[in-house]
Design a protein around this motif. Structure first.
Motif, short mmCIF file in Angstrom:
data_model
loop_
_atom_site.label_atom_id
_atom_site.label_comp_id
_atom_site.label_asym_id
_atom_site.label_seq_id
_atom_site.Cartn_x
_atom_site.Cartn_y
_atom_site.Cartn_z
N VAL A 27 -44.57 62.36 39.58
CA VAL A 27 -44.14 61.35 38.62
C VAL A 27 -45.03 60.11 38.73
O VAL A 27 -45.43 59.52 37.72
CB VAL A 27 -42.66 60.97 38.85
N THR A 28 -45.36 59.72 39.96
CA THR A 28 -46.24 58.57 40.17
C THR A 28 -47.61 58.82 39.54
O THR A 28 -48.18 57.93 38.88
CB THR A 28 -46.41 58.29 41.68
N ALA A 29 -48.14 60.03 39.74
CA ALA A 29 -49.45 60.37 39.17
C ALA A 29 -49.41 60.35 37.64
O ALA A 29 -50.33 59.83 36.99
CB ALA A 29 -49.89 61.74 39.66
N LEU A 30 -48.34 60.90 37.06
CA LEU A 30 -48.21 60.89 35.61
C LEU A 30 -48.12 59.47 35.08
O LEU A 30 -48.73 59.12 34.05
CB LEU A 30 -46.96 61.69 35.20
N LEU A 31 -47.38 58.64 35.79
CA LEU A 31 -47.24 57.23 35.40
C LEU A 31 -48.60 56.54 35.42
O LEU A 31 -48.95 55.80 34.49
CB LEU A 31 -46.27 56.54 36.36
N CYS A 32 -49.39 56.79 36.46
CA CYS A 32 -50.72 56.19 36.56
C CYS A 32 -51.64 56.68 35.44
O CYS A 32 -52.41 55.90 34.87
CB CYS A 32 -51.35 56.49 37.91
N LEU A 33 -51.55 57.98 35.13
CA LEU A 33 -52.41 58.55 34.09
C LEU A 33 -52.12 57.96 32.72
O LEU A 33 -52.98 57.98 31.84
CB LEU A 33 -52.24 60.08 34.04
N ILE A 34 -50.91 57.46 32.53
CA ILE A 34 -50.55 56.85 31.25
C ILE A 34 -50.78 55.34 31.27
O ILE A 34 -51.38 54.76 30.36
CB ILE A 34 -49.08 57.15 30.91
N VAL A 35 -50.33 54.69 32.33
CA VAL A 35 -50.34 53.23 32.39
C VAL A 35 -51.76 52.67 32.52
O VAL A 35 -52.10 51.68 31.85
CB VAL A 35 -49.46 52.74 33.56
N VAL A 163 -51.71 51.03 40.80
CA VAL A 163 -51.15 52.19 41.49
C VAL A 163 -50.05 51.76 42.46
O VAL A 163 -48.99 52.38 42.53
CB VAL A 163 -52.25 52.97 42.23
N LYS A 164 -50.30 50.69 43.19
CA LYS A 164 -49.28 50.19 44.12
C LYS A 164 -48.07 49.65 43.38
O LYS A 164 -46.93 49.77 43.86
CB LYS A 164 -49.88 49.13 45.04
N LEU A 165 -48.28 49.07 42.20
CA LEU A 165 -47.17 48.52 41.42
C LEU A 165 -46.22 49.60 40.92
O LEU A 165 -45.05 49.31 40.63
CB LEU A 165 -47.70 47.73 40.22
N THR A 166 -46.70 50.85 40.83
CA THR A 166 -45.82 51.91 40.35
C THR A 166 -44.60 52.09 41.24
O THR A 166 -43.59 52.64 40.80
CB THR A 166 -46.58 53.26 40.25
N SER A 167 -44.70 51.62 42.49
CA SER A 167 -43.53 51.72 43.38
C SER A 167 -42.36 50.88 42.88
O SER A 167 -41.21 51.13 43.26
CB SER A 167 -43.91 51.30 44.80
N LEU A 168 -42.63 49.89 42.01
CA LEU A 168 -41.55 49.07 41.45
C LEU A 168 -40.66 49.89 40.52
O LEU A 168 -39.54 49.48 40.22
CB LEU A 168 -42.13 47.88 40.67
N ALA A 169 -41.17 51.04 40.05
CA ALA A 169 -40.40 51.86 39.13
C ALA A 169 -39.10 52.36 39.76
O ALA A 169 -38.16 52.73 39.05
CB ALA A 169 -41.23 53.05 38.65
N SER A 170 -39.02 52.37 41.08
CA SER A 170 -37.79 52.81 41.75
C SER A 170 -36.62 51.89 41.43
O SER A 170 -35.47 52.30 41.51
CB SER A 170 -38.01 52.85 43.27
N VAL A 172 -35.68 50.84 38.55
CA VAL A 172 -34.96 51.32 37.37
C VAL A 172 -34.64 52.81 37.51
O VAL A 172 -34.44 53.51 36.52
CB VAL A 172 -35.77 51.06 36.08
N ALA A 173 -34.59 53.29 38.76
CA ALA A 173 -34.18 54.67 39.08
C ALA A 173 -35.12 55.72 38.51
O ALA A 173 -34.70 56.86 38.26
CB ALA A 173 -32.75 54.93 38.60
N LEU A 174 -36.37 55.36 38.31
CA LEU A 174 -37.37 56.37 37.96
C LEU A 174 -37.75 57.10 39.23
O LEU A 174 -38.11 56.48 40.23
CB LEU A 174 -38.60 55.72 37.32
N GLN A 175 -37.71 58.41 39.21
CA GLN A 175 -37.84 59.20 40.44
C GLN A 175 -39.29 59.39 40.84
O GLN A 175 -39.79 60.52 40.93
CB GLN A 175 -37.12 60.54 40.26
N GLU A 176 -39.98 58.25 41.07
CA GLU A 176 -41.35 58.33 41.60
C GLU A 176 -41.28 58.45 43.12
O GLU A 176 -40.20 58.64 43.68
CB GLU A 176 -42.19 57.15 41.13
N MET A 177 -42.42 58.30 43.80
CA MET A 177 -42.48 58.66 45.21
C MET A 177 -41.60 57.76 46.09
O MET A 177 -40.92 58.24 47.00
CB MET A 177 -43.92 58.62 45.71
N LEU A 178 -41.61 56.44 45.84
CA LEU A 178 -40.81 55.55 46.67
C LEU A 178 -39.32 55.82 46.47
O LEU A 178 -38.55 55.78 47.44
CB LEU A 178 -41.13 54.09 46.35
#
Length: 221
Positions: A27-35, A163-170, A172-178
């Protein structure tokens, strides 16, 4: 010391949590590929817009950059996810993260691209125009390649931050790595999954950080 190892570096718990974290990593990788591409494109458009002589175009873009560089990304994310429903817009967690990061990253990438474009002297513009190239082709084939090369370390550095900011997605309960690591921690009552997530981030980003340092060193010479 034994208790410290048990609580933070428990290999058995890390092994059990690894499949869950790898699912979150997708999910984190997909988020990075889009963002990241969206942020780069948005930033380039912002930078090009800031070069337009018209104040009606330039001033709103200046306000956009100042606003979204000043607002913390976490505050922006919570506003998009929890605030927009009051206006009748209910984005999914994934969409909320993409929108918030697009606004934030476009502002930062925009300033980087603008600095790169302004670092190219007027002589380059005039030389390209003297060969018969129009303004659009001059910008595309002469100015932008040089500008991008001049600010490449800054672009890479900002991309690492994204890439590090994607950890903030947790949040809003987005099931990324963190988020996955925190769920594993709540089940095992052990911090080892969080440490494992940090190690995965380190393995992924450390080569990029070293590459960035080499780029800065080469450009410094």
């Amino acid at each position: 010391m034994e208790l410290l190892v048990e609580q933070f570096f428990n290999i058995d718990i890390m092994r059990q949590a690894l499949p869950i974290l790898l699912g979150g990593l997708k999910v984190t990788a997909l988020l990075c590929l889009i963002v990241i591409p969206m942020g780069l494109l948005g930033g380039l458009l912002v930078a090009l817009g800031s070069l337009v002589p018209s104040r009606l175009v330039r001033w709103p873009l200046v306000a956009f950059v100042d606003l979204f560089r000043a607002v913390p990304p976490l505050v922006l994310l919570i506003f998009v996810y929890s605030g927009l429903p009051f206006a009748g817009i209910r984005p999914s967690p994934f969409a909320a993260v993409c929108i918030a990061f697009l606004l934030n990253n476009s502002a930062y990438y925009g300033e980087i691209f603008r600095a790169g474009i302004e670092s190219i002297g007027r002589g380059q513009w005039e030389a390209a125009r003297s060969t018969g190239l129009g303004q659009g082709r001059t910008l595309t084939y002469v100015i932008l390649p040089q500008a991008t090369r001049n600010v490449l370390p800054d672009l890479v550095s900002n991309t690492v931050e994204v890439v590090k900011l994607t950890s903030l997605a947790s949040v809003v309960a987005l099931q990324e790595m963190l988020y996955a690591a925190d769920m594993a921690r709540s089940v095992t009552y052990n911090a080892s999954p969080i440490v494992l997530a940090a190690l995965i981030y380190l393995v992924l980003l450390w080569p990029v950080v070293r590459l960035m340092s080499r780029l800065e060193h080469r450009m410094g010479h």
